[in-house]
Every structure is written in structure tokens, then in C-alpha cells.
Design a protein around this motif. Structure first.
Motif, PDB file in Angstrom:
ATOM      1  N   UNK A  61       0.810  -1.209   0.000  1.00 31.04           N
ATOM      2  CA  UNK A  61       0.000   0.000   0.000  1.00 31.04           C
ATOM      3  C   UNK A  61       0.845   1.260   0.000  1.00 31.04           C
ATOM      4  N   UNK A  62       2.085   1.179   0.470  1.00 30.13           N
ATOM      5  CA  UNK A  62       2.936   2.363   0.556  1.00 30.13           C
ATOM      6  C   UNK A  62       3.989   2.372  -0.532  1.00 30.13           C
ATOM      7  N   UNK A  63       4.532   3.551  -0.865  1.00 26.44           N
ATOM      8  CA  UNK A  63       5.513   3.649  -1.944  1.00 26.44           C
ATOM      9  C   UNK A  63       6.942   3.380  -1.492  1.00 26.44           C
ATOM     10  N   UNK A  64       7.170   3.179  -0.192  1.00 26.91           N
ATOM     11  CA  UNK A  64       8.539   3.103   0.324  1.00 26.91           C
ATOM     12  C   UNK A  64       9.235   1.805  -0.081  1.00 26.91           C
ATOM     13  N   UNK A  65      10.538   1.913  -0.291  1.00 28.13           N
ATOM     14  CA  UNK A  65      11.388   0.728  -0.379  1.00 28.13           C
ATOM     15  C   UNK A  65      11.715   0.314   1.056  1.00 28.13           C
ATOM     16  N   UNK A  66      12.061  -0.955   1.256  1.00 31.89           N
ATOM     17  CA  UNK A  66      12.340  -1.443   2.611  1.00 31.89           C
ATOM     18  C   UNK A  66      13.375  -0.561   3.316  1.00 31.89           C
ATOM     19  N   UNK A 115      -8.775  -6.857  -4.815  1.00 30.18           N
ATOM     20  CA  UNK A 115      -9.255  -5.464  -4.743  1.00 30.18           C
ATOM     21  C   UNK A 115      -9.676  -5.092  -3.312  1.00 30.18           C
ATOM     22  N   UNK A 116      -9.536  -3.799  -2.993  1.00 27.49           N
ATOM     23  CA  UNK A 116      -9.975  -3.321  -1.686  1.00 27.49           C
ATOM     24  C   UNK A 116     -11.502  -3.320  -1.650  1.00 27.49           C
ATOM     25  N   UNK A 117     -12.048  -3.784  -0.540  1.00 23.40           N
ATOM     26  CA  UNK A 117     -13.512  -3.761  -0.385  1.00 23.40           C
ATOM     27  C   UNK A 117     -13.868  -2.973   0.856  1.00 23.40           C
ATOM     28  N   UNK A 118     -15.091  -2.430   0.854  1.00 22.43           N
ATOM     29  CA  UNK A 118     -15.558  -1.704   2.031  1.00 22.43           C
ATOM     30  C   UNK A 118     -15.599  -2.633   3.244  1.00 22.43           C
ATOM     31  N   UNK A 119     -15.164  -2.131   4.386  1.00 19.24           N
ATOM     32  CA  UNK A 119     -15.409  -2.830   5.646  1.00 19.24           C
ATOM     33  C   UNK A 119     -16.891  -2.658   5.967  1.00 19.24           C
ATOM     34  N   UNK A 120     -17.494  -3.673   6.587  1.00 23.89           N
ATOM     35  CA  UNK A 120     -18.933  -3.614   6.850  1.00 23.89           C
ATOM     36  C   UNK A 120     -19.225  -3.740   8.339  1.00 23.89           C
ATOM     37  N   UNK A 121     -20.272  -3.039   8.779  1.00 26.54           N
ATOM     38  CA  UNK A 121     -20.663  -3.128  10.181  1.00 26.54           C
ATOM     39  C   UNK A 121     -21.486  -4.401  10.410  1.00 26.54           C
ATOM     40  N   UNK A 149     -13.506  13.985  17.702  1.00 28.39           N
ATOM     41  CA  UNK A 149     -13.265  13.578  16.320  1.00 28.39           C
ATOM     42  C   UNK A 149     -12.376  12.327  16.310  1.00 28.39           C
ATOM     43  N   UNK A 150     -12.817  11.277  15.620  1.00 28.10           N
ATOM     44  CA  UNK A 150     -12.063  10.018  15.653  1.00 28.10           C
ATOM     45  C   UNK A 150     -11.655   9.532  14.264  1.00 28.10           C
ATOM     46  N   UNK A 151     -10.548   8.802  14.225  1.00 26.50           N
ATOM     47  CA  UNK A 151     -10.046   8.153  13.004  1.00 26.50           C
ATOM     48  C   UNK A 151     -10.088   6.657  13.325  1.00 26.50           C
ATOM     49  N   UNK A 152     -11.010   5.928  12.724  1.00 22.03           N
ATOM     50  CA  UNK A 152     -11.250   4.561  13.212  1.00 22.03           C
ATOM     51  C   UNK A 152     -11.385   3.546  12.077  1.00 22.03           C
ATOM     52  N   UNK A 153     -11.535   2.280  12.464  1.00 21.65           N
ATOM     53  CA  UNK A 153     -11.575   1.177  11.512  1.00 21.65           C
ATOM     54  C   UNK A 153     -10.146   0.774  11.168  1.00 21.65           C
ATOM     55  N   UNK A 154     -10.015  -0.056  10.140  1.00 20.55           N
ATOM     56  CA  UNK A 154      -8.672  -0.474   9.707  1.00 20.55           C
ATOM     57  C   UNK A 154      -8.465  -0.112   8.246  1.00 20.55           C
ATOM     58  N   UNK A 155      -8.615   1.196   7.915  1.00 19.09           N
ATOM     59  CA  UNK A 155      -8.446   1.560   6.500  1.00 19.09           C
ATOM     60  C   UNK A 155      -7.030   1.249   6.022  1.00 19.09           C
ATOM     61  N   UNK A 156      -6.932   0.865   4.755  1.00 14.50           N
ATOM     62  CA  UNK A 156      -5.627   0.566   4.184  1.00 14.50           C
ATOM     63  C   UNK A 156      -4.856   1.863   3.968  1.00 14.50           C
TER      64      UNK A 156
END
Ligand SMILES: [Zn+2]
Length: 524
Positions: A30-35, A435-441, A409-416
Motif C-alpha cells: 500500500x505504501x511507496x517506500x522501499x524497505x 481489490x480493496x472492499x468496504x469494511x462492513x458493520x 473527532x475520531x479516526x477509526x476502523x482499519x483503513x488501508x
């Protein structure tokens, strides 16, 4: 850019980087970084730290930036959004003040509040004392609703701006809120009620004694009038005041120049915008501006005093500013102009800059506007660094960036990684490349990363189906748990960032009022 497109572009870039670096197939990341990047960046941070030294110079100048309601979750989300607007994943981005060398946590409770409003919190930073809910720069023995001017005078706490004026320095105040609103007002006004912004807001009689209050001899002055009628010392020092709140300075007989349906709020018949010009005339050329053209025409080189009031109430949110009828300067432009006025003083200056509407957008449950205003606040800080560097004043200037209080104000869930910060949560897939899919409640419905504990975004009739809703739209209200007309402040610590003389005194876990003591130690 639509969020799916955004991350698709990003994914493609990441894949390209991977395929050129390695011959064999590599897992999707998901990230552009090299190791190696993680290690190199960590080493660079250590090297930077080794070259840090305590700056024990005297601060010629102090700039206090307050992001109103800019809790740590707001900083994180704004940092990600700013990065994503540059087509980066966003998490690795740094806001201008993320680069400051010293940070601390600030405990924001007040004398009588666990979770505070902006009045006692700015009083704490401005005067060095914790005080009462809704009160501006008076001590905690002051009675609620105290209207007697002599009593208020005896409870008065002197602000860092007043101290700087006494040192013979120039001073300035810039805000996107009304200039009579709690945060800017705590620097020049002393009053038991933050709402007494114009004389029409004062009660007819004192709620405690029944004595005549509004307009009576010996009664406290409203906040707008206090700003114009500050002590001669502060009057001479306070060179630049830029923000909103025009109608609080205008008589009820006058129509607003930008919105003719609005009238002035003053019952005493005074036009304080003109009083500003005349009362400063003996010190130097003074101007009043209410639109962008007048603001642009003000040339710091041959003018000394500038009052700019660009809206009847608060100025526009940065997200809406382009649509302003008469045009108004951005927070960055106001800060730039203020610095150019203040830098003329060989004795130095104190400047306060407030990102005042981060708070208002949060109260409205509207993350998009809150984050856009936070990014603009960061831009104003970057501009300050640039202007001070160019003028050679950077190493003599203590810069503090903090908030008065947080929001729920919160930042929650496990977004990629790189998931649109305003979007629906989409987790890292179970199989690389899927493919990325929506997390569901629990009921199979998607949800956003950002939310509030309370506020207007609550849906008392149950969660809506957001599958086809554009949650990145500027007007989208994030969901909330407890339904309230206005989302509330939150009580956890906020961050303090510092650089310049005595910035190393900002450390560890601090009481909010200690910020004043750091500024005074730097100035003395
Ligand atoms: Zn607030």
C-alpha cells in the motif's frame, strides 16, 4: 479526484516502483517506500537530533499559533488529507509544524471545567493562569456575569500581548473568527462573559446585583469597545488586527457594506471602525479594510496601523472563501501582511494567529471544512517560517503552535494505507493483489474512517447505507453517536509544537497555562 481513482493511480505508481526495483514478482503493497527507506529515515532523524542545541537567545519576537479545536486526531487527518491532495498516500506527509523540534502535551482543563471552552483555555495561554468557563483574562475568583468595571479591573490578568506592549514591542492579532471571539479577545479584553462582544450583548442589569449594566457608568465595556479603547500603551503597540466580526464594531444605524441586509450590532451609535482610525492617528497612519482590494492596497512600508474586518461575523471557511462576495484574504495572506507590519519594529513583536474555524466546522460535524482550514493554518505557519527566514528574524523568534482544546473527532476502523481520509473504510485485503472492499458493520453497511462521538451527524433512526454516498463531499456530515445540535469539545490533552529561543522549555506533560511562562521566559 474520486477516491477509487486516487488509490488506483497510487497503486499503479507503487507497482511500477516495485517492478523496476525487483525483477521477480513482489507482493502488492500500500505504501511507496522501499524497505531501506524506513531505516534511512530513522537514521536521518537521529542525526538531526544530534545537531539540535538549546537556543538560549532572548526571543526578540514571539508568534503564538492556536488552531482552535485542533486536537491530535485533527492534525493526523489534516496531514493525511494534505498528502492525498498531492496524490500521495498521505500518512507519511508532514504539516509545516510537524517539523518543529520540540513538542509537549498540554492539559486543557480549566478552573471549573473538565472539558473547556475557548475562553479559559486562551486565558491560560495568554496570562499564565487557569480561569473560569466563559471568562476572558480575569482570575477565577470572578463571579459569573460580573458587570462592575471596578470589580473586573481588580480581577484582571495581564496578557502576554500587554506585557509585550509594555516592553515597547509591536503586537498583532490575526484570526479567521470574529476578532471579538474568545481566543483573540483574551489577549486584549478582560471580562466575565465571552459573549459580551458588542454592547447589545450586555445585559440591561447585572444578574448578581440588579445594578444597571448596559451603557451604565461604571459598567464593564463590551469586547469590541475594549479592543478600540485599550490602554495607551497597547493602543500604540497593537499595529495589526485582522479577522471577522465587522458588525460588532458598527452602529445599528449602518448597513453592512458587503451584505446590505445585515446591520451593525451596536446600540451606542458608535462606529468603532472609524474610532480605530482616529484613535491611532497620533501614532501613525491608520487604516480600516473590509474587503480584499482594500487589504491588498495596504502597503506596510508606509502605513503603521491596520484593522481588517472581512465579514459581519467569522470570515469564510477556507473551502468557501473563493465564493466570498467582496473577496477576503486567506489566513496565510493575513499572517503575511501582519508579519510585514510587525517586522518594521526594531524592538520586535508579539503576534497571535488563530485558525479559528477548525473549531466551527467540527461543531457542525463537518470534517472536510475542518481539515481544509487546518491545512490553511499549516500554510500560514509555513509562510511565517519563510517570511522570518527571508528577513533574518527566524532564529530570534519563538514560534509556538498549539490548540486550545480538542474535539470528539475520531479516526477509526482499519483503513488501508492511502485510503481516502474522507472515504469509507477499506481494509487491506486477505490476499495480496485482491481489490480493496468496504469494511462492513454488523448489519452489512459500510462506514467512514472519520466520525464524531456526538453532534449533528448522529442518525437517531439508525445508520444510513453509505454505499453510494460521496462521503468526501465538502458538505458531508460524518456520523456521530449522540445526537446534539452542535458537536462538543473533547477533554484529552492537545499537542504543543515549538521552535526558536527557549523552545526546549516546551517538554513533557504541561499545564496549558505554562505556555505563557515559556513565552515570557523567552521574551525577558
Ligand atoms: Zn468550540
Amino acid at each position: 479526484m474520486n477516491r477509487h481513482l486516487c488509490s488506483a493511480v497510487f497503486l499503479a505508481v507503487a507497482l511500477l516502483a516495485q517492478s523496476t526495483a525487483h525483477a521477480q514478482a513482489t507482493p502488492v503493497v500500500q505504501g511507496p517506500e522501499a524497505v531501506a527507506d524506513w531505516f534511512t529515515a530513522g537514521q536521518a532523524f537521529i542525526e538531526q537530533g544530534k545537531s539540535l542545541h538549546d537556543n538560549n537567545r532572548r526571543a526578540k519576537n514571539v508568534v503564538l499559533f492556536v488552531g482552535d479545536g485542533m486536537g491530535i486526531s485533527t492534525i493526523t487527518a489534516a496531514r493525511i488529507l494534505e498528502g492525498q491532495l498531492k496524490n500521495k498516500p498521505g500518512e507519511e506527509n508532514r504539516l509545516s509544524f510537524d517539523r518543529f523540534p520540540y513538542t509537549a502535551l498540554s492539559k486543557t482543563y480549566s478552573w471549573d471545567q473538565q472539558t473547556s471552552d475557548s475562553a479559559p483555555t486562551m486565558t491560560a495561554m495568554a496570562t499564565g493562569y487557569k480561569a473560569r468557563e466563559g471568562m476572558l483574562s480575569v482570575n477565577h475568583t470572578t463571579a459569573r456575569g460580573e458587570c462592575n468595571a471596578a470589580v473586573v479591573e481588580s480581577k484582571k490578568l495581564r496578557s502576554v500581548l500587554e506585557h509585550a506592549a509594555e516592553m515597547g514591542k509591536s503586537t498583532g492579532i490575526v484570526s479567521t473568527a470574529r476578532i471579538t471571539h474568545a481566543t483573540p479577545a483574551a489577549l486584549y479584553a478582560h471580562t466575565a462573559m465571552r459573549d459580551w462582544e458588542a454592547d447589545s450583548n450586555l445585559p440591561v442589569t447585572d444578574i448578581n446585583t440588579g445594578a444597571a449594566c448596559r451603557g451604565a457608568d461604571g459598567a464593564v465595556k463590551d469586547i469590541a469597545r475594549q479592543m478600540i479603547e485599550v490602554s495607551p500603551q497597547v493602543r500604540k503597540s497593537l499595529k495589526v488586527v485582522l479577522g471577522g466580526g465587522r458588525t460588532y464594531f458598527m452602529p445599528s444605524s449602518l448597513n453592512d457594506p458587503e451584505y446590505p441586509k445585515d446591520k451593525g450590532r451596536r446600540l451606542d451609535g458608535r462606529d468603532l471602525t472609524q474610532d480605530w482610525v482616529t484613535s491611532r492617528a497620533s501614532f501613525g497612519r491608520a487604516s480600516y479594510a473590509w474587503n480584499k482590494a482594500q487589504f491588498d492596497a495596504f502597503e506596510p512600508a508606509n502605513n503603521s496601523y491596520l484593522l481588517g474586518l472581512f465579514e459581519p461575523s467569522h470570515v469564510q471557511y477556507e473551502a468557501d472563501r473563493a465564493n466570498d462576495p467582496a473577496g477576503e484574504p486567506s489566513l496565510t495572506e493575513m499572517t503575511d501582511k501582519a508579519l510585514r507590519v510587525l517586522l518594521k519594529d526594531p524592538k520586535g513583536f508579539f503576534l497571535h494567529v488563530e485558525g479559528g474555524r477548525i473549531d466551527h466546522a467540527h461543531h457542525a460535524g463537518n470534517a472536510s471544512r475542518a481539515l481544509t482550514d487546518t491545512i490553511e493554518f499549516s500554510n500560514a505557519i509555513q509562510r511565517t517560517l519563510d517570511v522570518l527566514k527571508t528577513s533574518g528574524a527566524l532564529e530570534d523568534t519563538l514560534i509556538i503552535v498549539t490548540a486550545d482544546h480538542s474535539h470528539t473527532f475520531t479516526i477509526a476502523g482499519y483503513p488501508s494505507r492511502g485510503n481516502h481520509i474522507l472515504g469509507l473504510v477499506r481494509e487491506v485485503p486477505a490476499k495480496d493483489g485482491a481489490p480493496l472492499k468496504n469494511s462492513l458493520d454488523a448489519n452489512g453497511r459500510p462506514f467512514t474512517t472519520l466520525a464524531y462521538t456526538n453532534g449533528p451527524g448522529a442518525r437517531p433512526n439508525g445508520r444510513p447505507d453509505l454505499t453510494n454516498v460521496d462521503t468526501t463531499h465538502v458538505d458531508f456530515l460524518q456520523e456521530a453517536t449522540v445526537p446534539l445540535a452542535a458537536e462538543t469539545h473533547a477533554g484529552e490533552d492537545v499537542a504543543i509544537y515549538a521552535r526558536g529561543p527557549k523552545a526546549h522549555l516546551v517538554r513533557g506533560s504541561m499545564e496549558q497555562n505554562w505556555i505563557f511562562h515559556v513565552m515570557m521566559e523567552a521574551l525577558k
